[in-house]
Write an enzyme that holds these catalytic residues in place. Structure first.
Site, short mmCIF file in Angstrom:
data_model
loop_
_atom_site.label_atom_id
_atom_site.label_comp_id
_atom_site.label_asym_id
_atom_site.label_seq_id
_atom_site.Cartn_x
_atom_site.Cartn_y
_atom_site.Cartn_z
N GLU A 123 5.26 -3.04 12.31
CA GLU A 123 5.65 -4.34 11.77
C GLU A 123 4.96 -4.54 10.43
OE1 GLU A 123 7.19 -7.59 10.60
OE2 GLU A 123 7.93 -6.63 12.44
N GLY A 127 8.71 0.60 9.24
CA GLY A 127 9.20 1.29 10.43
C GLY A 127 10.16 2.41 10.13
N ASP A 133 15.67 -1.77 14.53
CA ASP A 133 16.10 -3.18 14.59
C ASP A 133 15.66 -3.94 13.34
OD1 ASP A 133 16.94 -5.63 15.53
OD2 ASP A 133 15.18 -5.95 16.80
#
Length: 279
Positions: free
Chosen positions: A118, A144, A164
Site C-alpha cells: 500500500e 504494488g 486491485d
C-alpha cells in the site's frame, strides 16, 4: 495518485462481488493442509468503519453489503463471505467492513504467508497496526505493480494474487492488464484476480482484447452492472478477470451472480459470466 481512499466506497456493490468471489477462492485453498500464499497489490487500510465520515459521505454500502448481511435465506455460495462479515460485527448493527487483507486474515493459518502493498502513508500505517505481531504477514509501503516482479514467484506454489488498483490514473487499465500477464508468467500455478470498474466500456474492451491476445489460458470473466453503460462520470458496474479459477468456481458463479443481481440491482439486469479465454 494518492488521492484515492477506499473508505468512501467500502462495502459497495463492487466490494460485494470482489470479496464474495475472493472468499470462494480462499475456501478452495484451505481444503488442503498445504500452505498458501496471498499477495495484494493495493491493500488499502484493511478495515473500514461504516460510521465514520468517509463511509457516511455517500453511504455506498447501503446498496451493497447492507442489502445482504442480515439475510436468512441465501445460496450457499454466499455463505463464506457473509460469515466473514458477521465475524467482524456483533449484534444487529453493521459497523465494520473488511478490506481484502482483513478478509484473508480470517482464513490465514500458521503455515500460510501474506504480502501486502500500500502506497498511501496513512493507509499503510493502519495496515501495520491491523497486522501487528503476525509474523507471516509482510507489509510494504510501495507500488504494488512493481511488487509483482519482485515478489513472484513465491516459494509456496499455491496461492492468490489480487490486483486491485483504484484506476484513478487512466493508465492503470493498461498497466494492470500488463502486470497481470507478466505476473502469471512468474507464478503460473497461482490464481490471479484482476478487479476492474466499468466507467467507460471502451477501457474494459481494451483489457479484454489484451488478455485474448496474450498466451495466457483459462481466464474466467465475471461482471455485475447496476446501470447501463455511459460516457458520463461514475461507475456503473465492476468485474473480475480470474486466471486459473478454482475448479468449482465457474459453477458457483452461475448461482451467485444472479442472486447478487436480484438483491443489489433488480431494476437493471446486466451481468457477464464467461470464459474469456478457455483452458
Amino acid at each position: 495518485m494518492l488521492s484515492y481512499r477506499h473508505a468512501f466506497h467500502a462495502g459497495n456493490f463492487a466490494d460485494v462481488l470482489k470479496h464474495s468471489v475472493l472468499s470462494l477462492c480462499l475456501e478452495h485453498l484451505i481444503k488442503k493442509d498445504k500452505p498458501f500464499f496471498y499477495l495484494d497489490t493495493h491493500s488499502g487500510a484493511g478495515s473500514y468503519s461504516l460510521s465514520q465520515s468517509k463511509a457516511q459521505q455517500n453511504q455506498e454500502f447501503q446498496n451493497g453489503i447492507s442489502q445482504l448481511w442480515q439475510l436468512t435465506t441465501f445460496p450457499t455460495e454466499l455463505q463464506p463471505y457473509l460469515t466473514a462479515i458477521h465475524a467482524l460485527n456483533s449484534g444487529k448493527r453493521l459497523k465494520t467492513y473488511p478490506g481484502s487483507p482483513l478478509l484473508v486474515k480470517q482464513y490465514l493459518r500458521d503455515q500460510d504467508y501474506m504480502r501486502l502493498y500500500e502506497l498511501h502513508p496513512k493507509d499503510h500505517e493502519k495496515l501495520k497496526t491491523l497486522f501487528k505481531k503476525i509474523q507471516h504477514v509482510r507489509i510494504e509501503q510501495s507500488d504494488g505493480f512493481a511488487a509483482l516482479k519482485s515478489a513472484l514467484p513465491p516459494h509456496i506454489k499455491r496461492g492468490i494474487v489480487l490486483i486491485d488498483p483504484s484506476y484513478e490514473v487512466k493508465t492503470d487499465y493498461q498497466t494492470a492488464t500488463k502486470q497481470l500477464i507478466e505476473g502469471y508468467k512468474r507464478f503460473n500455478t497461482g490464481t490471479f484476480l484482476l478487479w476492474y470498474p466499468v466507467v467507460q466500456r471502451g477501457r474494459v474492451n481494451y483489457m479484454e482484447q489484451q488478455l485474448r491476445n496474450s498466451k495466457v489460458r483459462n481466464i474466467l470473466q465475471v461482471e455485475h452492472c447496476i446501470a447501463p453503460d455511459t460516457t458520463e462520470h461514475g461507475m456503473t458496474g465492476s468485474g473480475l478477470f480470474i486466471i486459473n479459477p478454482p475448479w468449482q468456481l465457474n459453477s458457483q458463479l452461475a448461482t451467485l451472480l444472479p442472486f447478487l443481481q436480484e438483491k443489489l440491482s433488480p431494476q437493471y439486469n446486466r451481468t457477464i459470466h464467461r470464459y474469456l479465454v478457455p483452458e
